[in-house]
Design a protein around this motif. Sequence first.
Motif, PDB file in Angstrom:
ATOM      1  N   GLY A 368     -15.989 -32.223 -10.636  1.00  0.00           N
ATOM      2  CA  GLY A 368     -14.567 -32.530 -10.550  1.00  0.00           C
ATOM      3  C   GLY A 368     -13.682 -31.317 -10.751  1.00  0.00           C
ATOM      4  O   GLY A 368     -14.092 -30.172 -10.566  1.00  0.00           O
ATOM      5  N   ALA A 369     -12.448 -31.587 -11.157  1.00  0.00           N
ATOM      6  CA  ALA A 369     -11.426 -30.560 -11.275  1.00  0.00           C
ATOM      7  C   ALA A 369     -11.617 -29.715 -12.529  1.00  0.00           C
ATOM      8  O   ALA A 369     -12.323 -30.101 -13.472  1.00  0.00           O
ATOM      9  CB  ALA A 369     -10.049 -31.210 -11.289  1.00  0.00           C
ATOM     10  N   THR A 370     -10.983 -28.547 -12.531  1.00  0.00           N
ATOM     11  CA  THR A 370     -10.914 -27.670 -13.694  1.00  0.00           C
ATOM     12  C   THR A 370      -9.439 -27.413 -13.991  1.00  0.00           C
ATOM     13  O   THR A 370      -8.559 -27.836 -13.224  1.00  0.00           O
ATOM     14  CB  THR A 370     -11.624 -26.330 -13.416  1.00  0.00           C
ATOM     15  OG1 THR A 370     -10.798 -25.540 -12.537  1.00  0.00           O
ATOM     16  CG2 THR A 370     -12.991 -26.527 -12.775  1.00  0.00           C
ATOM     17  N   PRO A 371      -9.119 -26.704 -15.068  1.00  0.00           N
ATOM     18  CA  PRO A 371      -7.712 -26.358 -15.318  1.00  0.00           C
ATOM     19  C   PRO A 371      -7.087 -25.490 -14.223  1.00  0.00           C
ATOM     20  O   PRO A 371      -5.857 -25.386 -14.140  1.00  0.00           O
ATOM     21  CB  PRO A 371      -7.777 -25.602 -16.650  1.00  0.00           C
ATOM     22  CG  PRO A 371      -8.966 -26.182 -17.341  1.00  0.00           C
ATOM     23  CD  PRO A 371      -9.961 -26.412 -16.243  1.00  0.00           C
ATOM     24  N   TYR A 372      -7.898 -24.844 -13.399  1.00  0.00           N
ATOM     25  CA  TYR A 372      -7.383 -24.117 -12.246  1.00  0.00           C
ATOM     26  C   TYR A 372      -7.280 -25.106 -11.078  1.00  0.00           C
ATOM     27  O   TYR A 372      -8.298 -25.681 -10.666  1.00  0.00           O
ATOM     28  CB  TYR A 372      -8.310 -22.963 -11.872  1.00  0.00           C
ATOM     29  CG  TYR A 372      -8.308 -21.849 -12.898  1.00  0.00           C
ATOM     30  CD1 TYR A 372      -7.592 -20.675 -12.679  1.00  0.00           C
ATOM     31  CD2 TYR A 372      -9.022 -21.969 -14.089  1.00  0.00           C
ATOM     32  CE1 TYR A 372      -7.576 -19.654 -13.630  1.00  0.00           C
ATOM     33  CE2 TYR A 372      -9.017 -20.963 -15.044  1.00  0.00           C
ATOM     34  CZ  TYR A 372      -8.285 -19.803 -14.807  1.00  0.00           C
ATOM     35  OH  TYR A 372      -8.270 -18.799 -15.751  1.00  0.00           O
ATOM     36  N   PRO A 373      -6.085 -25.350 -10.557  1.00  0.00           N
ATOM     37  CA  PRO A 373      -5.901 -26.462  -9.614  1.00  0.00           C
ATOM     38  C   PRO A 373      -6.678 -26.359  -8.304  1.00  0.00           C
ATOM     39  O   PRO A 373      -6.845 -27.368  -7.612  1.00  0.00           O
ATOM     40  CB  PRO A 373      -4.387 -26.457  -9.355  1.00  0.00           C
ATOM     41  CG  PRO A 373      -3.926 -25.095  -9.743  1.00  0.00           C
ATOM     42  CD  PRO A 373      -4.824 -24.648 -10.841  1.00  0.00           C
ATOM     43  N   ASN A 374      -7.165 -25.154  -7.946  1.00  0.00           N
ATOM     44  CA  ASN A 374      -7.931 -25.043  -6.698  1.00  0.00           C
ATOM     45  C   ASN A 374      -9.398 -24.686  -6.956  1.00  0.00           C
ATOM     46  O   ASN A 374     -10.094 -24.232  -6.047  1.00  0.00           O
ATOM     47  CB  ASN A 374      -7.290 -24.016  -5.758  1.00  0.00           C
ATOM     48  CG  ASN A 374      -7.325 -22.594  -6.316  1.00  0.00           C
ATOM     49  OD1 ASN A 374      -7.384 -22.397  -7.525  1.00  0.00           O
ATOM     50  ND2 ASN A 374      -7.263 -21.609  -5.426  1.00  0.00           N
TER      51      ASN A 374
END
Length: 418
Positions: A368-374
């Motif tokens: 899934g996602a990380t604190p970096y949006p891309n």
Amino acid sequence: MHVLVLGSGVVGVTTAYYLARSGHQVTVLDRQPAAGMETSFANAGQVSPGYSAPWAAPGIPIKAMKWLLMRHRPLVLLPQFEPRFYGWLAHMLANCTHEAYRRNKGRMVRLAEYSRDVLGALRAETGIAYDHREKGTLQLFRTRKQLDQVGTDTAILDAYGVAYAVLDPAGCIAAEPALARVRDRIAGGLRLPGDETGDAHMFTQSLAGLCEGLGVTFRYGVSVASLRHEHGRVAGVVTEGGEVVGADAYVAALGSYTPALLRPLGLRLPVYPVKGYSLTLPIDDPEAAPVSTVMDETFKVGITRLGDRIRAGGTAELAGFSQVLRGPRRAALERSVGDLFPGGGDLRKARFWTGLRPMTPDGTPIVGATPYPNLYTNTGHGTLGWTMACGSGRMLADLISGHPPAIAPADFAMARYA
């Protein structure tokens, strides 16, 4: 958008496939000369949603001490001088509670069941061939005590509607007729008819070919050195050759090597390499070989039929990033497959292999996602990368594309470790 996938193992390639299917421009980077050449190369061959369970479980610390004293031990702990390892181990031990086990196994089964269904749909759509069989898994118990403890797992299987059958020795032999030769070694078993088998390496290479047909670019022989970041976003991948490769979004699917890549960005992924081994031997007598997969619960070895071969995989060796092939591990695999399927295959011609399985403390992958949006992750599948690959790839492709995934994705992301 243009998505850069780092890693061409079974997880990276399935991610690339579903991103391309969603209309994205996809590039895959890998240091190897072809797809599926590391951990996906010779794994145990099981697609086993029903057998999906975290290693962190109640009673494991005591069992681990016993395993370490066995001659053909399923767990091997070599001296470690890495503080990160002891933090990972402490986190794993903290998950050895009944509550944590139920939570972790529940979400693992949820992803694995979904992944098995996604794989089936992919097979139907493309006709991809990889020596697959749909004949279930038999978890074989050599002792009555093992059989009596099966209730914890079946309760969770009941909760998720996973089909199973608890078998006596006669039932085990009905499922795997070759076991009639060793009936005295069998106390009972747990059969999971929805499980499958297949060659992950063959699948990964075939799917990479399908990806290329969808316009995916594979750049092999390219080692990733670091990620460049600016203003809270990833701005490019720096290769060992000094090239900067840019994209709109990035997926880190480098297995055990993912944490080192993300650490300079301030991201701490609790993924540690757990070394596994396998033997692949030609079948001598088809009647003496397994029909599908038999999990030898005592030695924690999976014995699988792959076409005209038998694959025996197992052992959890905590030895950092060492890929040394150790003779005692081969002996343990030979002991299990030779004991349960004598005459089935020729051990003298067996191919011995090892790979690093990226394991999280709670057993659940980090997708899934990380604190970096891309920037996104798809790693930490442990021994279940083949089992969960299609579901993980499809779920992540949906997230990146802004589509609601078919299963709830929140508890798979790295935010659960915040």
